[in-house]
Design a protein around this motif. Structure first.
Motif, PDB file in Angstrom:
ATOM      1  N   GLY A 298       0.792  -1.228   0.000  1.00  0.00           N
ATOM      2  CA  GLY A 298       0.000   0.000   0.000  1.00  0.00           C
ATOM      3  C   GLY A 298       0.819   1.270   0.000  1.00  0.00           C
ATOM      4  O   GLY A 298       0.378   2.305   0.518  1.00  0.00           O
ATOM      5  N   LEU A 299       2.024   1.231  -0.597  1.00  0.00           N
ATOM      6  CA  LEU A 299       2.854   2.434  -0.667  1.00  0.00           C
ATOM      7  C   LEU A 299       2.197   3.486  -1.548  1.00  0.00           C
ATOM      8  O   LEU A 299       1.595   3.175  -2.575  1.00  0.00           O
ATOM      9  CB  LEU A 299       4.222   2.086  -1.239  1.00  0.00           C
ATOM     10  CG  LEU A 299       5.153   1.264  -0.334  1.00  0.00           C
ATOM     11  CD1 LEU A 299       6.285   0.666  -1.145  1.00  0.00           C
ATOM     12  CD2 LEU A 299       5.710   2.143   0.770  1.00  0.00           C
ATOM     13  N   THR A 300       2.323   4.742  -1.152  1.00  0.00           N
ATOM     14  CA  THR A 300       1.799   5.848  -1.948  1.00  0.00           C
ATOM     15  C   THR A 300       2.911   6.859  -2.188  1.00  0.00           C
ATOM     16  O   THR A 300       3.876   6.954  -1.412  1.00  0.00           O
ATOM     17  CB  THR A 300       0.622   6.546  -1.244  1.00  0.00           C
ATOM     18  OG1 THR A 300       1.097   7.210  -0.060  1.00  0.00           O
ATOM     19  CG2 THR A 300      -0.461   5.541  -0.862  1.00  0.00           C
ATOM     20  N   LEU A 301       2.748   7.644  -3.264  1.00  0.00           N
ATOM     21  CA  LEU A 301       3.770   8.632  -3.594  1.00  0.00           C
ATOM     22  C   LEU A 301       3.901   9.717  -2.530  1.00  0.00           C
ATOM     23  O   LEU A 301       4.916  10.408  -2.470  1.00  0.00           O
ATOM     24  CB  LEU A 301       3.448   9.280  -4.947  1.00  0.00           C
ATOM     25  CG  LEU A 301       3.595   8.378  -6.176  1.00  0.00           C
ATOM     26  CD1 LEU A 301       3.172   9.128  -7.431  1.00  0.00           C
ATOM     27  CD2 LEU A 301       5.027   7.885  -6.319  1.00  0.00           C
ATOM     28  N   ALA A 302       2.904   9.853  -1.702  1.00  0.00           N
ATOM     29  CA  ALA A 302       2.935  10.902  -0.679  1.00  0.00           C
ATOM     30  C   ALA A 302       3.819  10.535   0.506  1.00  0.00           C
ATOM     31  O   ALA A 302       4.165  11.400   1.319  1.00  0.00           O
ATOM     32  CB  ALA A 302       1.515  11.192  -0.192  1.00  0.00           C
ATOM     33  N   ASN A 303       4.205   9.259   0.610  1.00  0.00           N
ATOM     34  CA  ASN A 303       4.933   8.817   1.798  1.00  0.00           C
ATOM     35  C   ASN A 303       6.185   8.035   1.424  1.00  0.00           C
ATOM     36  O   ASN A 303       6.239   7.380   0.370  1.00  0.00           O
ATOM     37  CB  ASN A 303       4.042   7.930   2.671  1.00  0.00           C
ATOM     38  CG  ASN A 303       2.811   8.667   3.160  1.00  0.00           C
ATOM     39  OD1 ASN A 303       2.915   9.691   3.825  1.00  0.00           O
ATOM     40  ND2 ASN A 303       1.644   8.152   2.810  1.00  0.00           N
ATOM     41  N   ALA A 304       7.177   8.108   2.315  1.00  0.00           N
ATOM     42  CA  ALA A 304       8.373   7.299   2.157  1.00  0.00           C
ATOM     43  C   ALA A 304       8.091   5.882   2.647  1.00  0.00           C
ATOM     44  O   ALA A 304       7.151   5.650   3.415  1.00  0.00           O
ATOM     45  CB  ALA A 304       9.527   7.908   2.949  1.00  0.00           C
ATOM     46  N   PRO A 305       8.891   4.904   2.208  1.00  0.00           N
ATOM     47  CA  PRO A 305       8.683   3.529   2.685  1.00  0.00           C
ATOM     48  C   PRO A 305       9.047   3.388   4.162  1.00  0.00           C
ATOM     49  O   PRO A 305       9.735   4.231   4.742  1.00  0.00           O
ATOM     50  CB  PRO A 305       9.640   2.703   1.811  1.00  0.00           C
ATOM     51  CG  PRO A 305      10.105   3.609   0.724  1.00  0.00           C
ATOM     52  CD  PRO A 305       9.994   4.997   1.244  1.00  0.00           C
ATOM     53  N   ASN A 306       8.597   2.287   4.744  1.00  0.00           N
ATOM     54  CA  ASN A 306       9.037   1.892   6.079  1.00  0.00           C
ATOM     55  C   ASN A 306      10.370   1.150   5.878  1.00  0.00           C
ATOM     56  O   ASN A 306      10.388  -0.040   5.583  1.00  0.00           O
ATOM     57  CB  ASN A 306       7.996   0.977   6.738  1.00  0.00           C
ATOM     58  CG  ASN A 306       8.351   0.620   8.166  1.00  0.00           C
ATOM     59  OD1 ASN A 306       9.509   0.376   8.476  1.00  0.00           O
ATOM     60  ND2 ASN A 306       7.353   0.579   9.027  1.00  0.00           N
ATOM     61  N   PHE A 307      11.458   1.849   6.036  1.00  0.00           N
ATOM     62  CA  PHE A 307      12.757   1.327   5.612  1.00  0.00           C
ATOM     63  C   PHE A 307      13.137  -0.002   6.248  1.00  0.00           C
ATOM     64  O   PHE A 307      13.609  -0.910   5.551  1.00  0.00           O
ATOM     65  CB  PHE A 307      13.841   2.380   5.849  1.00  0.00           C
ATOM     66  CG  PHE A 307      13.630   3.631   5.059  1.00  0.00           C
ATOM     67  CD1 PHE A 307      13.646   3.605   3.668  1.00  0.00           C
ATOM     68  CD2 PHE A 307      13.415   4.852   5.689  1.00  0.00           C
ATOM     69  CE1 PHE A 307      13.451   4.762   2.923  1.00  0.00           C
ATOM     70  CE2 PHE A 307      13.226   6.014   4.953  1.00  0.00           C
ATOM     71  CZ  PHE A 307      13.238   5.970   3.574  1.00  0.00           C
ATOM     72  N   PRO A 308      12.979  -0.195   7.578  1.00  0.00           N
ATOM     73  CA  PRO A 308      13.375  -1.485   8.176  1.00  0.00           C
ATOM     74  C   PRO A 308      12.633  -2.683   7.579  1.00  0.00           C
ATOM     75  O   PRO A 308      13.189  -3.795   7.531  1.00  0.00           O
ATOM     76  CB  PRO A 308      13.037  -1.303   9.664  1.00  0.00           C
ATOM     77  CG  PRO A 308      13.097   0.171   9.886  1.00  0.00           C
ATOM     78  CD  PRO A 308      12.567   0.768   8.621  1.00  0.00           C
ATOM     79  N   GLN A 309      11.407  -2.473   7.126  1.00  0.00           N
ATOM     80  CA  GLN A 309      10.669  -3.593   6.548  1.00  0.00           C
ATOM     81  C   GLN A 309      11.246  -4.016   5.206  1.00  0.00           C
ATOM     82  O   GLN A 309      11.039  -5.154   4.776  1.00  0.00           O
ATOM     83  CB  GLN A 309       9.192  -3.225   6.413  1.00  0.00           C
ATOM     84  CG  GLN A 309       8.496  -3.053   7.751  1.00  0.00           C
ATOM     85  CD  GLN A 309       6.985  -2.981   7.627  1.00  0.00           C
ATOM     86  OE1 GLN A 309       6.430  -3.198   6.563  1.00  0.00           O
ATOM     87  NE2 GLN A 309       6.339  -2.676   8.743  1.00  0.00           N
ATOM     88  N   TRP A 310      11.960  -3.117   4.537  1.00  0.00           N
ATOM     89  CA  TRP A 310      12.576  -3.466   3.257  1.00  0.00           C
ATOM     90  C   TRP A 310      13.985  -4.008   3.447  1.00  0.00           C
ATOM     91  O   TRP A 310      14.396  -4.943   2.743  1.00  0.00           O
ATOM     92  CB  TRP A 310      12.578  -2.255   2.327  1.00  0.00           C
ATOM     93  CG  TRP A 310      11.166  -1.857   1.971  1.00  0.00           C
ATOM     94  CD1 TRP A 310      10.431  -0.853   2.529  1.00  0.00           C
ATOM     95  CD2 TRP A 310      10.317  -2.508   1.028  1.00  0.00           C
ATOM     96  NE1 TRP A 310       9.164  -0.820   1.988  1.00  0.00           N
ATOM     97  CE2 TRP A 310       9.069  -1.827   1.053  1.00  0.00           C
ATOM     98  CE3 TRP A 310      10.472  -3.581   0.166  1.00  0.00           C
ATOM     99  CZ2 TRP A 310       8.003  -2.200   0.259  1.00  0.00           C
ATOM    100  CZ3 TRP A 310       9.410  -3.970  -0.640  1.00  0.00           C
ATOM    101  CH2 TRP A 310       8.186  -3.274  -0.590  1.00  0.00           C
ATOM    102  N   THR A 311      14.734  -3.463   4.404  1.00  0.00           N
ATOM    103  CA  THR A 311      16.059  -4.027   4.672  1.00  0.00           C
ATOM    104  C   THR A 311      15.946  -5.429   5.253  1.00  0.00           C
ATOM    105  O   THR A 311      16.855  -6.248   5.070  1.00  0.00           O
ATOM    106  CB  THR A 311      16.864  -3.135   5.631  1.00  0.00           C
ATOM    107  OG1 THR A 311      16.121  -2.940   6.849  1.00  0.00           O
ATOM    108  CG2 THR A 311      17.137  -1.774   5.000  1.00  0.00           C
ATOM    109  N   SER A 312      14.855  -5.726   5.917  1.00  0.00           N
ATOM    110  CA  SER A 312      14.672  -7.051   6.506  1.00  0.00           C
ATOM    111  C   SER A 312      14.571  -8.149   5.457  1.00  0.00           C
ATOM    112  O   SER A 312      14.821  -9.319   5.749  1.00  0.00           O
ATOM    113  CB  SER A 312      13.424  -7.071   7.399  1.00  0.00           C
ATOM    114  OG  SER A 312      12.231  -6.988   6.618  1.00  0.00           O
TER     115      SER A 312
END
Length: 456
Positions: free
Chosen positions: A88-102
């Motif tokens: 549910g990523l949107t252009l208005a917000n940055a990603p949740n970085f730890p969830q991607w590095t994990s």
């Protein structure tokens, strides 16, 4: 008939990814540096990237196109979307970085497709580095809904540029000879498709034998090819946007192997006349023809250097086919290939640093590269039969035709390391590929993303 198969050759080259030598692409922030792509002792470790499906119309298919392009390059390993923790990523917000590095994502791409009041779509996307927790790129394309596939290629190009420092090559097309029928009753048609093999269009009906299709690097809508009929051989100019076809005229002898100069003003080709084959050049504005070689040997397959000052060609004047270079006016002819075997089908890289060729020897055919002075020869690919190398617009990949014993001829690609070798996307039988320049259109910038933007 298959003069291309009579004249064939090979070589190699290791790919280097160098930010210092890369040119800044249009639409790119010049001060940005490429992310590191590691080549360790000749082994490329693909960059793990998470490409989320875009929100909106054709969003899932758009993600598939981007992932497929990046994977084929050999530089990237797109992660399986099923492994994504955050959705549910949107252009208005940055990603949740730890969830991607994990999950090991070294970059995260996401975007959306939004319909405009004029019924066109905005294709916006952002690319983040989850380890440094900053934005790498953010752009928007505007196009008709039907162009979603091409937009996917353009987005892949921008990612490739940002992460490697090299120009992309995905938003391009391939011209080739489509083959069908049996060995005794073969049908050849001029065909064009996207570089990944999608959207094939057949430009001729099959009532002529088609050879040597080539793009003008000055205008990707202008092409040339040879058509052989029952009692003629002609070089045609064909405009892809208008469908207009015109012959370069009637020649005393059989014509073959035409190729544009890089500024589109001239055409080099060969004429078989009186048992002799020589290289000629035509000024396309005046249609004046000038003979460049005058030797009892077979001189053919001319290819201009990027600055149009030199021409590489094949000649068997030494007893077997070798590569020669001459000035564009025909003077200074000298051999450059030095190894054993038969060298044919030379093609000067758009970067000017290498010449690709086909090489025959030891019962096999190979695709290789050498420097313009003949040094640094390396073989990239070898097989039972392959021929006709054509450069991708960024000068880092080569497409060629390959045939297995008793099998059909298909289009293949190899990168300059020789380690990324794969069948091209077109599923049908095909030969004599020609890769187009990059197509036009650049995106608008979505914005630098504020204080979270990656610093140089």
């Amino acid at each position: 008939m298959q003069l291309n198969r009579l004249l064939a050759g090979v070589a190699i080259l290791a790919m280097t990814v160098s930010a210092a030598s890369a040119q800044t692409p249009a639409g790119q922030v010049p001060s940005q540096q490429p992310e590191e792509v590691i080549i360790d002792q000749g082994v490329l470790r693909p960059f793990q990237i998470a490409v989320a499906n875009f929100d909106g119309e054709n969003g899932s298919e758009l993600g598939d196109v981007i992932r497929a392009d990046l994977r084929r390059s050999g530089y990237f390993e797109p992660l399986d979307p099923a492994s994504f923790v955050e959705t549910g990523l949107t252009l208005a917000n940055a990603p949740n970085f730890p969830q991607w590095t994990s999950i090991g994502a070294q970059a995260v791409l996401y975007g959306s497709v939004t319909r405009r009041a004029d019924n066109r779509n905005d294709f916006g996307f952002r690319l983040y580095d989850p380890y440094r927790q900053c934005q790498l790129a953010s752009y928007r394309f505007t196009a008709t809904p039907e162009q979603w596939r091409r937009i996917g290629h353009k987005i892949a190009d921008l990612i490739y540029q940002r992460m490697t420092g090299e120009s992309g090559y995905f938003d391009s097309r391939v011209l080739f000879v489509s083959e069908s029928g049996t060995q005794l009753n073969r049908l050849s048609r001029l065909a064009i498709s996207d570089q990944d093999g999608f959207n094939p269009v057949y430009l001729t009906t099959g009532d002529e034998i088609i050879m040597s299709p080539r793009f003008s690097l000055n205008d990707p809508n202008e092409i040339t090819y040879v058509a052989l009929g029952k009692d003629y051989s002609r070089i045609y100019l064909f405009n892809l946007s208008t469908g207009r076809r015109e012959s370069l005229g009637e020649f005393d002898g059989q014509v073959l192997a035409p190729r544009f100069s890089n500024d589109g003003s001239k055409m080099a080709f060969s004429i078989i006349r009186g048992g002799n084959t020589d290289v000629y050049v035509m000024d396309l504005a005046s249609r004046q023809v000038r003979r460049l070689t005058n030797d009892p040997a077979i001189d053919t397959s001319p290819s201009f250097s990027p600055d149009n000052s030199q021409i590489v060609f094949t000649s068997d004047r030494s007893g077997s086919a070798r590569l020669y270079v001459m000035r564009a006016d025909g003077t200074g002819q000298r051999p450059i290939s030095r190894g054993g075997g038969i060298y044919t089908a030379p093609n000067w890289s758009p970067r000017g640093d290498l010449i690709a060729f086909t090489k025959q020897g030891g019962g096999r055919f190979s695709t290789g590269v050498m420097k313009p002075d003949g040094t640094g020869e390396r073989i990239l690919s070898s097989s039972y039969f392959e021929e006709g190398p054509s450069w991708a617009p960024n000068g880092r990949y080569i497409m060629f035709a390959r045939q297995s014993p008793g099998g059909d001829t298909r289009l293949w690609t190899v990168d300059l390391s020789g380690r990324v070798v794969s069948q091209a996307g077109y599923n049908g039988r095909g030969s004599d590929p020609a890769w187009s320049p990059l197509l036009d259109e650049q995106p608008s910038n979505l914005g630098a993303g504020g204080p979270d933007s990656c610093s140089t």
